[in-house]
Design an enzyme around this catalytic site. Sequence first.
Site, PDB file in Angstrom:
ATOM      1  N   ASP A 187       0.884  -1.172   0.000  1.00 25.54           N
ATOM      2  CA  ASP A 187       0.000   0.000   0.000  1.00 25.54           C
ATOM      3  C   ASP A 187       0.916   1.213   0.000  1.00 25.54           C
ATOM      4  O   ASP A 187       1.664   1.439   0.962  1.00 25.54           O
ATOM      5  CB  ASP A 187      -0.881  -0.024   1.261  1.00 25.54           C
ATOM      6  CG  ASP A 187      -1.830   1.167   1.322  1.00 25.54           C
ATOM      7  OD1 ASP A 187      -1.559   2.201   0.671  1.00 25.54           O
ATOM      8  OD2 ASP A 187      -2.842   1.073   2.035  1.00 25.54           O
ATOM      9  N   LYS A 228      -0.981  14.991 -10.736  1.00 21.54           N
ATOM     10  CA  LYS A 228      -0.172  14.455 -11.838  1.00 21.54           C
ATOM     11  C   LYS A 228       0.851  15.494 -12.318  1.00 21.54           C
ATOM     12  O   LYS A 228       1.960  15.130 -12.736  1.00 21.54           O
ATOM     13  CB  LYS A 228      -1.066  13.975 -12.982  1.00 21.54           C
ATOM     14  CG  LYS A 228      -1.962  12.783 -12.608  1.00 21.54           C
ATOM     15  CD  LYS A 228      -1.177  11.532 -12.184  1.00 21.54           C
ATOM     16  CE  LYS A 228      -2.053  10.295 -12.078  1.00 21.54           C
ATOM     17  NZ  LYS A 228      -1.305   9.084 -11.678  1.00 21.54           N
ATOM     18  N   TYR A 241      -6.906  15.679  -8.983  1.00 25.07           N
ATOM     19  CA  TYR A 241      -6.227  14.653  -9.782  1.00 25.07           C
ATOM     20  C   TYR A 241      -5.212  15.289 -10.730  1.00 25.07           C
ATOM     21  O   TYR A 241      -4.038  14.893 -10.767  1.00 25.07           O
ATOM     22  CB  TYR A 241      -7.267  13.854 -10.570  1.00 25.07           C
ATOM     23  CG  TYR A 241      -6.674  12.776 -11.450  1.00 25.07           C
ATOM     24  CD1 TYR A 241      -6.289  11.547 -10.915  1.00 25.07           C
ATOM     25  CD2 TYR A 241      -6.496  12.980 -12.824  1.00 25.07           C
ATOM     26  CE1 TYR A 241      -5.742  10.557 -11.733  1.00 25.07           C
ATOM     27  CE2 TYR A 241      -5.960  11.991 -13.638  1.00 25.07           C
ATOM     28  CZ  TYR A 241      -5.586  10.781 -13.087  1.00 25.07           C
ATOM     29  OH  TYR A 241      -5.037   9.809 -13.884  1.00 25.07           O
ATOM     30  N   ASN A 245       2.610   2.832 -10.734  1.00 23.17           N
ATOM     31  CA  ASN A 245       1.328   2.869 -11.463  1.00 23.17           C
ATOM     32  C   ASN A 245       0.135   3.173 -10.554  1.00 23.17           C
ATOM     33  O   ASN A 245      -0.873   3.703 -11.027  1.00 23.17           O
ATOM     34  CB  ASN A 245       1.136   1.509 -12.162  1.00 23.17           C
ATOM     35  CG  ASN A 245      -0.238   1.349 -12.749  1.00 23.17           C
ATOM     36  OD1 ASN A 245      -0.530   1.843 -13.838  1.00 23.17           O
ATOM     37  ND2 ASN A 245      -1.135   0.689 -12.015  1.00 23.17           N
ATOM     38  N   THR A 305     -10.891   1.721 -17.995  1.00 19.26           N
ATOM     39  CA  THR A 305     -10.629   0.960 -16.766  1.00 19.26           C
ATOM     40  C   THR A 305     -11.690   1.368 -15.740  1.00 19.26           C
ATOM     41  O   THR A 305     -12.537   2.211 -16.028  1.00 19.26           O
ATOM     42  CB  THR A 305      -9.242   1.323 -16.171  1.00 19.26           C
ATOM     43  OG1 THR A 305      -9.250   2.723 -15.848  1.00 19.26           O
ATOM     44  CG2 THR A 305      -8.096   1.023 -17.113  1.00 19.26           C
TER      45      THR A 305
HETATM   46  P1  NAP Z   1      -7.719   1.579 -11.807  1.00 21.66           P
HETATM   47  O1  NAP Z   1      -8.279   0.544 -12.695  1.00 21.66           O
HETATM   48  O2  NAP Z   1      -8.620   2.360 -10.910  1.00 21.66           O
HETATM   49  O3  NAP Z   1      -6.551   0.913 -10.953  1.00 21.66           O
HETATM   50  C1  NAP Z   1      -5.885   1.632  -9.963  1.00 21.66           C
HETATM   51  C2  NAP Z   1      -4.938   0.711  -9.243  1.00 21.66           C
HETATM   52  O4  NAP Z   1      -4.263   1.483  -8.230  1.00 21.66           O
HETATM   53  C3  NAP Z   1      -5.667  -0.438  -8.529  1.00 21.66           C
HETATM   54  O5  NAP Z   1      -4.907  -1.616  -8.676  1.00 21.66           O
HETATM   55  C4  NAP Z   1      -5.674   0.014  -7.075  1.00 21.66           C
HETATM   56  O6  NAP Z   1      -5.667  -1.033  -6.141  1.00 21.66           O
HETATM   57  C5  NAP Z   1      -4.344   0.755  -7.018  1.00 21.66           C
HETATM   58  N1  NAP Z   1      -4.227   1.604  -5.834  1.00 21.66           N
HETATM   59  C6  NAP Z   1      -5.018   2.630  -5.442  1.00 21.66           C
HETATM   60  N2  NAP Z   1      -4.581   3.119  -4.258  1.00 21.66           N
HETATM   61  C7  NAP Z   1      -3.496   2.383  -3.898  1.00 21.66           C
HETATM   62  C8  NAP Z   1      -2.618   2.386  -2.801  1.00 21.66           C
HETATM   63  N3  NAP Z   1      -2.759   3.253  -1.781  1.00 21.66           N
HETATM   64  N4  NAP Z   1      -1.602   1.499  -2.773  1.00 21.66           N
HETATM   65  C9  NAP Z   1      -1.433   0.621  -3.782  1.00 21.66           C
HETATM   66  N5  NAP Z   1      -2.250   0.534  -4.842  1.00 21.66           N
HETATM   67  C10 NAP Z   1      -3.271   1.412  -4.900  1.00 21.66           C
HETATM   68  O7  NAP Z   1      -6.942   2.700 -12.644  1.00 21.66           O
HETATM   69  P2  NAP Z   1      -6.135   2.664 -14.020  1.00 21.66           P
HETATM   70  O8  NAP Z   1      -6.941   3.384 -15.006  1.00 21.66           O
HETATM   71  O9  NAP Z   1      -5.617   1.304 -14.300  1.00 21.66           O
HETATM   72  O10 NAP Z   1      -4.927   3.656 -13.625  1.00 21.66           O
HETATM   73  C11 NAP Z   1      -3.569   3.248 -13.454  1.00 21.66           C
HETATM   74  C12 NAP Z   1      -2.712   4.506 -13.475  1.00 21.66           C
HETATM   75  O11 NAP Z   1      -2.870   5.158 -14.737  1.00 21.66           O
HETATM   76  C13 NAP Z   1      -3.114   5.546 -12.417  1.00 21.66           C
HETATM   77  O12 NAP Z   1      -1.937   6.146 -11.893  1.00 21.66           O
HETATM   78  C14 NAP Z   1      -3.916   6.547 -13.211  1.00 21.66           C
HETATM   79  O13 NAP Z   1      -3.909   7.835 -12.625  1.00 21.66           O
HETATM   80  C15 NAP Z   1      -3.186   6.520 -14.545  1.00 21.66           C
HETATM   81  N6  NAP Z   1      -3.965   7.014 -15.679  1.00 21.66           N
HETATM   82  C16 NAP Z   1      -5.072   6.356 -16.105  1.00 21.66           C
HETATM   83  C17 NAP Z   1      -5.772   6.834 -17.207  1.00 21.66           C
HETATM   84  C18 NAP Z   1      -6.995   6.137 -17.746  1.00 21.66           C
HETATM   85  O14 NAP Z   1      -7.575   6.653 -18.724  1.00 21.66           O
HETATM   86  N7  NAP Z   1      -7.418   5.012 -17.195  1.00 21.66           N
HETATM   87  C19 NAP Z   1      -5.343   7.997 -17.871  1.00 21.66           C
HETATM   88  C20 NAP Z   1      -4.200   8.645 -17.412  1.00 21.66           C
HETATM   89  C21 NAP Z   1      -3.516   8.140 -16.326  1.00 21.66           C
HETATM   90  P3  NAP Z   1      -7.019  -1.723  -5.526  1.00 21.66           P
HETATM   91  O15 NAP Z   1      -7.426  -2.783  -6.522  1.00 21.66           O
HETATM   92  O16 NAP Z   1      -6.577  -2.268  -4.222  1.00 21.66           O
HETATM   93  O17 NAP Z   1      -8.040  -0.631  -5.390  1.00 21.66           O
END
Ligand code: NAP
Length: 241
Positions: free
Chosen positions: A60, A169, A165, A87, A200
């Site tokens: 975490d 970033k 957010y 990530n 996602t």
């Molecule tokens: P997601 O599906 O919501 O997954 C987020 C992940 O982060 C989950 O595995 C979650 O774990 C984990 N997490 C949250 N808080 C945490 C903590 N305190 N310690 C460890 N793990 C933690 O999001 P995603 O879209 O895959 O995003 C991944 C990354 O890409 C993020 O940094 C996000 O800001 C970035 N991003 C995403 C997008 C997009 O369009 N999706 C665009 C730009 C940037 P749990 O399963 O335990 O909740």
Amino acid sequence: MAKKIALVTGATRGIGLETVRQLASHDIHVILAGRDAAKAEESAKKLRDEKLDVESIALDVTDEKSIATAVRSIEKRHGHLDILINNAGVLLDDQKKKPSEQSIETWRKTFDTNVFGLVETTVAFLPLIKKSSAGRIVNVSSGLGSITMHSDPSSAIYNYKIAAYDVSKSAVNAWTVHLAWELKDTAIKVNTIHPGSVKTDMNSAGSLDVEEGAKSSVELALIGNNGPNGSFSHLGQTLPW
Ligand code: NAP
């Protein structure tokens, strides 16, 4: 030659899980980190069932003790770390609200994970990354962290202000530049990426699938010794800060 060792945070689902899959497909031993140990192991097992070399770890990024335990465990098992993909991330803003209307609690919780958690995790693993002959750190940022694009009325994100957010970033990007400067005369390279707008749990309106979304992280994890340090990119294209 010994396999490279990689760690991906927040890898139980979404872009992180796919990043683990793609790195492991490159013959890398990947440690899939999740804040819930059982969930992390469940995700890792699925990938092992696909014959990929993946182990799980509880991590975490907002919990100092959890980070320290993970560092000790990886040091004991592997002695070093070649690739760290930061990530893990959260998007907590109420998207119906204006920037000045987000609660201070939202700001604090967002920064706890996206900024302070990322910095603390990186600093804690740095001694192990320094033991690698070619350490790579990839910070998963967002195009929404680009202050240049947010200031430009003609940019696609101009009217898309998710304040806590976005600013978290921007901070990740600024931190990347600072750490890259500190490490410029070492074998380590640190870069920040935008994965794209990826479908996602965080972004139900995303247009890319996770296969495409994981590519930028994997690309920067695999750069050679002449690769960039302190860059911000998406699928090989440099982005404005
Ligand atoms: P997601 O599906 O919501 O997954 C987020 C992940 O982060 C989950 O595995 C979650 O774990 C984990 N997490 C949250 N808080 C945490 C903590 N305190 N310690 C460890 N793990 C933690 O999001 P995603 O879209 O895959 O995003 C991944 C990354 O890409 C993020 O940094 C996000 O800001 C970035 N991003 C995403 C997008 C997009 O369009 N999706 C665009 C730009 C940037 P749990 O399963 O335990 O909740």
